[in-house]
Motif scaffolding. Sequence first.
Motif, PDB file in Angstrom:
ATOM      1  N   GLN A  57       4.150  11.207  -6.995  1.00  0.00           N
ATOM      2  CA  GLN A  57       4.470  10.509  -8.240  1.00  0.00           C
ATOM      3  C   GLN A  57       5.982  10.406  -8.447  1.00  0.00           C
ATOM      4  O   GLN A  57       6.491   9.368  -8.883  1.00  0.00           O
ATOM      5  CB  GLN A  57       3.817  11.223  -9.415  1.00  0.00           C
ATOM      6  N   HIS A  60       7.269   7.770  -6.206  1.00  0.00           N
ATOM      7  CA  HIS A  60       6.952   6.440  -6.705  1.00  0.00           C
ATOM      8  C   HIS A  60       7.949   6.022  -7.781  1.00  0.00           C
ATOM      9  O   HIS A  60       8.417   4.871  -7.806  1.00  0.00           O
ATOM     10  CB  HIS A  60       5.523   6.409  -7.265  1.00  0.00           C
ATOM     11  N   ARG A  61       8.282   6.944  -8.692  1.00  0.00           N
ATOM     12  CA  ARG A  61       9.236   6.621  -9.743  1.00  0.00           C
ATOM     13  C   ARG A  61      10.594   6.243  -9.166  1.00  0.00           C
ATOM     14  O   ARG A  61      11.264   5.326  -9.656  1.00  0.00           O
ATOM     15  CB  ARG A  61       9.399   7.805 -10.716  1.00  0.00           C
ATOM     16  N   CYS A  64       9.819   3.293  -5.721  1.00  0.00           N
ATOM     17  CA  CYS A  64       9.110   2.053  -6.057  1.00  0.00           C
ATOM     18  C   CYS A  64       9.584   1.439  -7.371  1.00  0.00           C
ATOM     19  O   CYS A  64       9.846   0.235  -7.434  1.00  0.00           O
ATOM     20  CB  CYS A  64       7.601   2.312  -6.124  1.00  0.00           C
ATOM     21  N   GLU A  65       9.693   2.263  -8.415  1.00  0.00           N
ATOM     22  CA  GLU A  65      10.022   1.725  -9.729  1.00  0.00           C
ATOM     23  C   GLU A  65      11.532   1.561  -9.935  1.00  0.00           C
ATOM     24  O   GLU A  65      11.977   0.550 -10.468  1.00  0.00           O
ATOM     25  CB  GLU A  65       9.445   2.639 -10.815  1.00  0.00           C
ATOM     26  N   SER A  72       5.302  -1.096  -5.625  1.00  0.00           N
ATOM     27  CA  SER A  72       4.619  -0.246  -6.577  1.00  0.00           C
ATOM     28  C   SER A  72       3.106  -0.366  -6.385  1.00  0.00           C
ATOM     29  O   SER A  72       2.624  -1.333  -5.781  1.00  0.00           O
ATOM     30  CB  SER A  72       5.008  -0.647  -7.999  1.00  0.00           C
ATOM     31  N   LYS A  74      -1.026   0.888  -8.185  1.00  0.00           N
ATOM     32  CA  LYS A  74      -1.721   1.314  -9.398  1.00  0.00           C
ATOM     33  C   LYS A  74      -1.831   2.826  -9.513  1.00  0.00           C
ATOM     34  O   LYS A  74      -1.857   3.380 -10.614  1.00  0.00           O
ATOM     35  CB  LYS A  74      -3.115   0.682  -9.435  1.00  0.00           C
ATOM     36  N   GLN A  76       0.397   4.855  -8.723  1.00  0.00           N
ATOM     37  CA  GLN A  76       1.746   5.367  -9.013  1.00  0.00           C
ATOM     38  C   GLN A  76       2.070   6.576  -8.149  1.00  0.00           C
ATOM     39  O   GLN A  76       2.634   7.563  -8.598  1.00  0.00           O
ATOM     40  CB  GLN A  76       1.886   5.700 -10.501  1.00  0.00           C
ATOM     41  N   GLN A  77       1.691   6.458  -6.874  1.00  0.00           N
ATOM     42  CA  GLN A  77       1.997   7.483  -5.881  1.00  0.00           C
ATOM     43  C   GLN A  77       2.546   6.790  -4.643  1.00  0.00           C
ATOM     44  O   GLN A  77       1.945   5.835  -4.147  1.00  0.00           O
ATOM     45  CB  GLN A  77       0.745   8.284  -5.507  1.00  0.00           C
ATOM     46  N   GLU A  78       3.688   7.258  -4.161  1.00  0.00           N
ATOM     47  CA  GLU A  78       4.298   6.685  -2.962  1.00  0.00           C
ATOM     48  C   GLU A  78       3.992   7.600  -1.781  1.00  0.00           C
ATOM     49  O   GLU A  78       4.382   8.760  -1.767  1.00  0.00           O
ATOM     50  CB  GLU A  78       5.812   6.530  -3.156  1.00  0.00           C
ATOM     51  N   ASN A 162      13.135   6.212 -15.836  1.00  0.00           N
ATOM     52  CA  ASN A 162      11.688   6.219 -15.672  1.00  0.00           C
ATOM     53  C   ASN A 162      11.182   7.641 -15.776  1.00  0.00           C
ATOM     54  O   ASN A 162      11.377   8.443 -14.870  1.00  0.00           O
ATOM     55  CB  ASN A 162      11.314   5.625 -14.314  1.00  0.00           C
TER      56      ASN A 162
END
Length: 276
Positions: A57, A60-61, A64-65, A72, A74, A76-78, A162
Amino acid sequence: MSHQQPSSIAPRKLQLSASSVKQLALQHQGEELAQRYQRFFQASIASNDSEVKKVYQLRHRVYCEEFKFEPSNKLQQEKDNYDSYSQYCRVQHLTSGLDAGCLRMVHPKGQQSLPILDACGSAITHQALHPDNFARESICEVSRVALDTQFRRRKIDNKSGNRPSGMTLAEFSQKELRTFPYITMSLYLAASIVAEQSGIKHAYVMVEPKLARSLSLFGIKMTRISPNIDYHGIRAAYHITLERFQEQLPLLYQPLFELIKQSVNPKIGLLTNSPA
């Protein structure tokens, strides 16, 4: 009959060389740094599904974000295929419970590969230090280093960044802020402890040359093994041995190293494969 007068011998003063005084000062500073770090942060190894999920997570922040290096999703895990044979070092902010930073150690076996080989293996020009020269079990790649935006911004920065859902952070104290620059260093220290326990001798990393120079100031002196490569920005491949890392660790960070070793060692080996 003659009487000898007792000789008066002045007590010898301890003479310390300039280098000894400097070493004592650095040791004292290092102990203060470790105590301050221990008050606000704890480094550990992600050893269960819940902790690994928090790592994904955070990635992902950041990836990705914030920087949009990866798409990104759904969940919210990279994560990617290399995570199936990786271990994770994480630093938790004790007051908030938020993961402040993390990194991944890709530790291949058999025919498993490294991200650096698949992305730019042909660009490695230092043939003596090419990963293919060493047994897979003795090498790793440190990647996906991520710091939460809250721990990369100064107190005067009003941007919200974020944040995890439902998480709000009060203003950090000045003592906390002075500890933030050592989050990344503590991640690398934790990684070196995992590497030693896992029999890893050679570590690779793909970073911006500017970051490599910054890491050298912290005592992480790596050997550049490739030219600049355009990979999410200008980066280059670097190599360092575990022996060199530990031998060159500055005295200032040795108390921090010992502190992190206490929190990391009990969890080493508990996580062999992360969840897919």
